[in-house]
Scaffold this active site. Structure first.
Site, PDB file in Angstrom:
ATOM      1  N   ASP A   1      13.870 -32.625 -40.330  1.00 44.57           N
ATOM      2  CA  ASP A   1      14.234 -32.634 -38.911  1.00 44.57           C
ATOM      3  C   ASP A   1      14.166 -34.041 -38.340  1.00 44.57           C
ATOM      4  O   ASP A   1      14.973 -34.411 -37.484  1.00 44.57           O
ATOM      5  CB  ASP A   1      13.308 -31.695 -38.135  1.00 44.57           C
ATOM      6  CG  ASP A   1      13.894 -31.271 -36.792  1.00 44.57           C
ATOM      7  OD1 ASP A   1      15.115 -31.055 -36.720  1.00 44.57           O
ATOM      8  OD2 ASP A   1      13.123 -31.148 -35.828  1.00 44.57           O
TER       9      ASP A   1
ATOM     10  N   CYS B   1      22.693 -26.861 -31.578  1.00 44.77           N
ATOM     11  CA  CYS B   1      21.326 -27.378 -31.718  1.00 44.77           C
ATOM     12  C   CYS B   1      20.549 -27.208 -30.420  1.00 44.77           C
ATOM     13  O   CYS B   1      19.348 -26.913 -30.442  1.00 44.77           O
ATOM     14  CB  CYS B   1      21.357 -28.837 -32.147  1.00 44.77           C
ATOM     15  SG  CYS B   1      19.718 -29.506 -32.539  1.00 44.77           S
TER      16      CYS B   1
ATOM     17  N   TYR C   1      18.304 -23.276 -30.571  1.00 47.66           N
ATOM     18  CA  TYR C   1      16.863 -23.532 -30.527  1.00 47.66           C
ATOM     19  C   TYR C   1      16.225 -22.934 -29.276  1.00 47.66           C
ATOM     20  O   TYR C   1      15.106 -22.424 -29.323  1.00 47.66           O
ATOM     21  CB  TYR C   1      16.581 -25.035 -30.612  1.00 47.66           C
ATOM     22  CG  TYR C   1      16.362 -25.495 -32.026  1.00 47.66           C
ATOM     23  CD1 TYR C   1      15.094 -25.862 -32.477  1.00 47.66           C
ATOM     24  CD2 TYR C   1      17.408 -25.549 -32.941  1.00 47.66           C
ATOM     25  CE1 TYR C   1      14.883 -26.266 -33.780  1.00 47.66           C
ATOM     26  CE2 TYR C   1      17.218 -25.948 -34.245  1.00 47.66           C
ATOM     27  CZ  TYR C   1      15.956 -26.309 -34.660  1.00 47.66           C
ATOM     28  OH  TYR C   1      15.752 -26.700 -35.968  1.00 47.66           O
TER      29      TYR C   1
ATOM     30  N   TYR D   1      10.046 -25.223 -27.885  1.00 47.51           N
ATOM     31  CA  TYR D   1      11.423 -24.761 -27.691  1.00 47.51           C
ATOM     32  C   TYR D   1      11.513 -23.519 -26.814  1.00 47.51           C
ATOM     33  O   TYR D   1      12.602 -23.177 -26.337  1.00 47.51           O
ATOM     34  CB  TYR D   1      12.088 -24.504 -29.050  1.00 47.51           C
ATOM     35  CG  TYR D   1      12.247 -25.769 -29.845  1.00 47.51           C
ATOM     36  CD1 TYR D   1      13.143 -26.747 -29.439  1.00 47.51           C
ATOM     37  CD2 TYR D   1      11.478 -26.007 -30.980  1.00 47.51           C
ATOM     38  CE1 TYR D   1      13.276 -27.930 -30.148  1.00 47.51           C
ATOM     39  CE2 TYR D   1      11.607 -27.186 -31.700  1.00 47.51           C
ATOM     40  CZ  TYR D   1      12.510 -28.143 -31.275  1.00 47.51           C
ATOM     41  OH  TYR D   1      12.630 -29.319 -31.979  1.00 47.51           O
TER      42      TYR D   1
ATOM     43  N   GLU E   1      22.933 -24.509 -38.690  1.00 51.45           N
ATOM     44  CA  GLU E   1      21.580 -24.244 -38.196  1.00 51.45           C
ATOM     45  C   GLU E   1      20.865 -23.238 -39.093  1.00 51.45           C
ATOM     46  O   GLU E   1      19.685 -23.405 -39.420  1.00 51.45           O
ATOM     47  CB  GLU E   1      21.618 -23.744 -36.752  1.00 51.45           C
ATOM     48  CG  GLU E   1      21.981 -24.795 -35.727  1.00 51.45           C
ATOM     49  CD  GLU E   1      20.932 -25.898 -35.619  1.00 51.45           C
ATOM     50  OE1 GLU E   1      19.746 -25.627 -35.895  1.00 51.45           O
ATOM     51  OE2 GLU E   1      21.306 -27.022 -35.267  1.00 51.45           O
TER      52      GLU E   1
END
Length: 227
Positions: free
Chosen positions: A51, A142, A146, A170, A212
């Site tokens: 990440d 993204c 998330y 998140y 993802e």
């Protein structure tokens, strides 16, 4: 952030195209392992390391999208988000690294995995070579996935404090507000697009949504280059 809030909006149509992918993401053992505490440390460490690589290029993609944005305010928003990648998200990594037996030097020495390389290469290509709408659609999953993952997982919680911190980052209101900004812009841009332009943008949205899933899966498998 609810795609059903206005079923006629462009964001609602985009989400409809990836709803099965999102269902698969929520069911992935990487995410279920976060909430039941069964995810192995090594898989989470792999995720954090990859990440960090991903976010560096994601921030670059955001700056390209910012340069093509239709208004100065939109340019400022994406530029701010690119800076926040380092201030907020990479800050979370620095908190988690010591608890995973990693440090910044070890992180930098970790090779970029195949899925990470493929995903970031696709993002940058879409942002550089495509229209603003195409770049926006490419970076949107993204943000949005998330936020939706965080909202779902925060309800479940985790017995592992490290995983709970990740979920909270998140699933919180601050990140939700950031995503809401981007969705507002998405629904402002959508009605201005012709059929071909909208289709091209949606194609990017679908592909990066699949990436993802692949990103979580690659970390879970501790993916390495095969040769």
């Amino acid at each position: 952030m609810n795609p059903a809030a206005n079923p006629q909006s462009w964001s609602a149509r985009l989400w409809e195209a990836i709803d099965p992918t999102f269902t698969a993401i929520l069911a992935h053992p990487f995410l279920t392992g976060l909430t039941d505490g069964s995810l192995e440390d090594g898989a989470f460490a792999q995720y954090v390391a990859q990440d960090a690589h991903y976010l560096r290029d994601y921030a670059r993609a955001l700056t390209v999208v910012a340069a093509k944005a239709p208004t100065l305010a939109d340019t400022a928003m994406f530029s701010r988000h690119a800076a926040e990648v380092f201030d907020v998200e990479l800050g979370l990594h620095n908190e988690l690294l010591p608890e995973l037996g990693l440090d910044v030097e070890a992180l930098d020495a970790t090779p970029v995995a195949p899925t990470t390389q493929a995903y970031t290469s696709y993002l940058l290509a879409a942002a550089y070579s495509g229209s603003f709408a195409e770049g926006l659609a490419a970076v949107l999953p993204c943000y949005w996935i998330y936020a939706r993952v965080g909202a779902a997982l925060v309800k479940r919680g985790s017995p592992d404090g490290r995983y709970q911190r990740w979920i909270d980052s998140y699933g919180g209101e601050e990140f939700a507000a950031t995503v809401a900004e981007v969705l507002e812009l998405t629904d402002r841009v959508g009605p201005t697009l012709g059929g071909a332009d909208e289709a091209a943008a949606q194609a990017h949205f679908v592909v990066t949504s699949k990436y993802e899933w692949m990103f979580f899966d690659a970390a879970y498998r501790r993916e390495q280059w095969p040769v």
